[in-house]
Enzyme design. Structure first.
Site, PDB file in Angstrom:
ATOM      1  N   ASN A  10       0.855  -1.247   0.158  1.00 62.81           N
ATOM      2  CA  ASN A  10       0.043   0.012  -0.215  1.00 62.81           C
ATOM      3  C   ASN A  10       0.927   1.214  -0.469  1.00 62.81           C
ATOM      4  O   ASN A  10       1.743   2.125   0.608  1.00 62.81           O
ATOM      5  CB  ASN A  10      -0.572  -0.341   1.142  1.00 62.81           C
ATOM      6  CG  ASN A  10      -1.749   1.201   1.269  1.00 62.81           C
ATOM      7  OD1 ASN A  10      -2.276   1.696   0.478  1.00 62.81           O
ATOM      8  ND2 ASN A  10      -2.478   1.210   2.329  1.00 62.81           N
ATOM      9  N   LYS A  12       0.360   4.133   0.299  1.00 61.38           N
ATOM     10  CA  LYS A  12      -0.873   5.505   0.558  1.00 61.38           C
ATOM     11  C   LYS A  12      -0.827   6.659  -0.499  1.00 61.38           C
ATOM     12  O   LYS A  12      -0.545   6.044  -1.779  1.00 61.38           O
ATOM     13  CB  LYS A  12       0.017   5.712   1.735  1.00 61.38           C
ATOM     14  CG  LYS A  12       0.007   4.596   2.639  1.00 61.38           C
ATOM     15  CD  LYS A  12      -0.053   4.524   4.077  1.00 61.38           C
ATOM     16  CE  LYS A  12      -0.516   3.497   5.737  1.00 61.38           C
ATOM     17  NZ  LYS A  12      -0.077   3.481   5.965  1.00 61.38           N
ATOM     18  N   HIS A  96      -9.673   0.669   5.313  1.00 61.67           N
ATOM     19  CA  HIS A  96      -8.182   1.341   6.089  1.00 61.67           C
ATOM     20  C   HIS A  96      -8.882   1.687   7.171  1.00 61.67           C
ATOM     21  O   HIS A  96      -9.617   2.996   6.841  1.00 61.67           O
ATOM     22  CB  HIS A  96      -7.236   1.405   5.720  1.00 61.67           C
ATOM     23  CG  HIS A  96      -5.306   1.574   5.458  1.00 61.67           C
ATOM     24  ND1 HIS A  96      -5.655   2.789   6.383  1.00 61.67           N
ATOM     25  CD2 HIS A  96      -4.955   0.430   4.656  1.00 61.67           C
ATOM     26  CE1 HIS A  96      -4.040   2.542   6.869  1.00 61.67           C
ATOM     27  NE2 HIS A  96      -3.626   1.132   6.075  1.00 61.67           N
ATOM     28  N   GLU A  98      -7.400   4.373   8.647  1.00 60.35           N
ATOM     29  CA  GLU A  98      -6.513   5.811   8.004  1.00 60.35           C
ATOM     30  C   GLU A  98      -7.900   6.989   7.606  1.00 60.35           C
ATOM     31  O   GLU A  98      -8.639   7.620   7.768  1.00 60.35           O
ATOM     32  CB  GLU A  98      -5.328   6.275   7.056  1.00 60.35           C
ATOM     33  CG  GLU A  98      -4.051   5.750   7.723  1.00 60.35           C
ATOM     34  CD  GLU A  98      -3.169   5.728   6.760  1.00 60.35           C
ATOM     35  OE1 GLU A  98      -1.726   5.181   7.362  1.00 60.35           O
ATOM     36  OE2 GLU A  98      -3.313   5.601   5.266  1.00 60.35           O
ATOM     37  N   GLU A 166      -5.170  -5.048  11.027  1.00 64.80           N
ATOM     38  CA  GLU A 166      -4.158  -3.701  11.284  1.00 64.80           C
ATOM     39  C   GLU A 166      -4.273  -3.233  11.959  1.00 64.80           C
ATOM     40  O   GLU A 166      -4.965  -2.075  12.454  1.00 64.80           O
ATOM     41  CB  GLU A 166      -3.897  -3.437  10.103  1.00 64.80           C
ATOM     42  CG  GLU A 166      -3.732  -3.718   8.058  1.00 64.80           C
ATOM     43  CD  GLU A 166      -3.411  -2.116   7.181  1.00 64.80           C
ATOM     44  OE1 GLU A 166      -2.605  -2.434   7.005  1.00 64.80           O
ATOM     45  OE2 GLU A 166      -3.958  -1.662   7.118  1.00 64.80           O
ATOM     46  N   GLY A 172       2.552   1.945  10.668  1.00 68.70           N
ATOM     47  CA  GLY A 172       3.968   3.965  10.379  1.00 68.70           C
ATOM     48  C   GLY A 172       3.975   4.245  11.936  1.00 68.70           C
ATOM     49  O   GLY A 172       4.925   5.080  11.931  1.00 68.70           O
ATOM     50  N   SER A 212       3.640  -1.939  10.043  1.00 67.01           N
ATOM     51  CA  SER A 212       5.097  -1.751  10.188  1.00 67.01           C
ATOM     52  C   SER A 212       5.896  -3.243  10.419  1.00 67.01           C
ATOM     53  O   SER A 212       6.751  -3.547  11.314  1.00 67.01           O
ATOM     54  CB  SER A 212       5.744  -0.947  11.654  1.00 67.01           C
ATOM     55  OG  SER A 212       5.208  -0.251  12.071  1.00 67.01           O
TER      56      SER A 212
END
Length: 253
Positions: A10, A12, A96, A98, A166, A172, A212
């Site tokens: 991904n 992003k 996701h 985010e 996730e 991140g 990560s």
């Protein structure tokens, strides 16, 4: 039948035309396990999808990072599943964390998007995961089960769904769930599917880990029996992504 290892990259909101070319060149020249061992899917930003699809090696697929919840129309800024199908983009990432946190996408909204994308013939990487506060409160499985339940209520055919666990606190941040922590959630998720969907779906659906993942930790994570692959963020922009793909070989040893 054994679940084929799955590695998604991904990207992003990253990249320029020249940077994309460099990453694709690295991937195209990589010596990785064959397609009967690992399925590799690369997800660049929308604007680079045609470029990556045209240049990327044929044994790797591409994915969009999102899709709208219904057919196209007066939805400025959105991309419809029909458009992705028209571009012959086979995969899409939905739900996701985010987007759940920054854009307030609810469990039900994500589930609707998953169902609509599947209905148009797309394959879906459906993301689930808990925040640090939820984990520390002992609510990990409650949160993950609620997210999965919303999807299960809208989806009947799971053959084109990959579940990506996730943990939000590991995305991140450099923090990573330990192999034991990842395995614990994955096995609990599989148990939930067996109880609430079917034992056949529980055994066949791939549950991949994201948070990560790196060249340094991928082999140990891949060795966990219920970790069926990875959804990789930052490391998918770097040469170490090749090492992460190679971690699939652990399942064959």
């Amino acid at each position: 039948m054994a679940r084929k290892f799955f590695v998604g990259g991904n990207w992003k909101c990253n990249g320029t035309v020249s940077e994309v070319n460099k990453i694709v060149n690295v991937l195209n020249g990589a010596d990785v396990p064959p397609t009967d061992v690992v399925e590799v899917v690369i997800s660049p930003p929308f604007v680079f999808l045609p470029q990556v699809k045209a240049a990327l090696r044929s044994d790797f697929a591409v994915a969009a990072q999102n899709a709208w919840v219904k057919k196209g129309g007066a939805y400025t800024g959105e991309i419809s599943a029909e458009m992705l199908v028209n571009l012959e983009i086979p995969w899409v990432i939905l739900g996701h964390s985010e987007r759940r946190s920054l854009l307030k996408e609810s469990n039900e909204f994500v589930a609707d998007k998953v169902a609509y994308a599947l209905g148009q013939g797309l394959k879906v990487i459906a993301c689930i995961g808990e925040t640090l506060e939820q984990r520390e409160a002992g609510e990990t499985m409650t949160v993950v089960a609620e997210q999965t339940k919303a999807i299960a209520e809208k989806v009947k055919d799971w053959s084109n769904v990959v579940l990506a666990y996730e943990p939000v606190w590991a995305i991140g941040t450099g923090k990573v769930a330990s192999p034991a922590q990842a395995q614990e959630v994955h096995v609990d998720l599989r148990s939930w599917l067996a109880t609430n969907v079917s034992s056949e779906i529980a055994e066949s659906v791939r549950i991949i880990y994201g948070g990560s993942v790196s060249g340094a930790n991928c082999v140990e994570l891949a060795g966990q029996p219920d970790v069926d692959g990875f959804l990789v963020g930052g490391a998918s922009l770097k040469p170490e992504f090749v090492d992460i793909i190679k971690a699939a070989s652990v399942k064959k040893s």
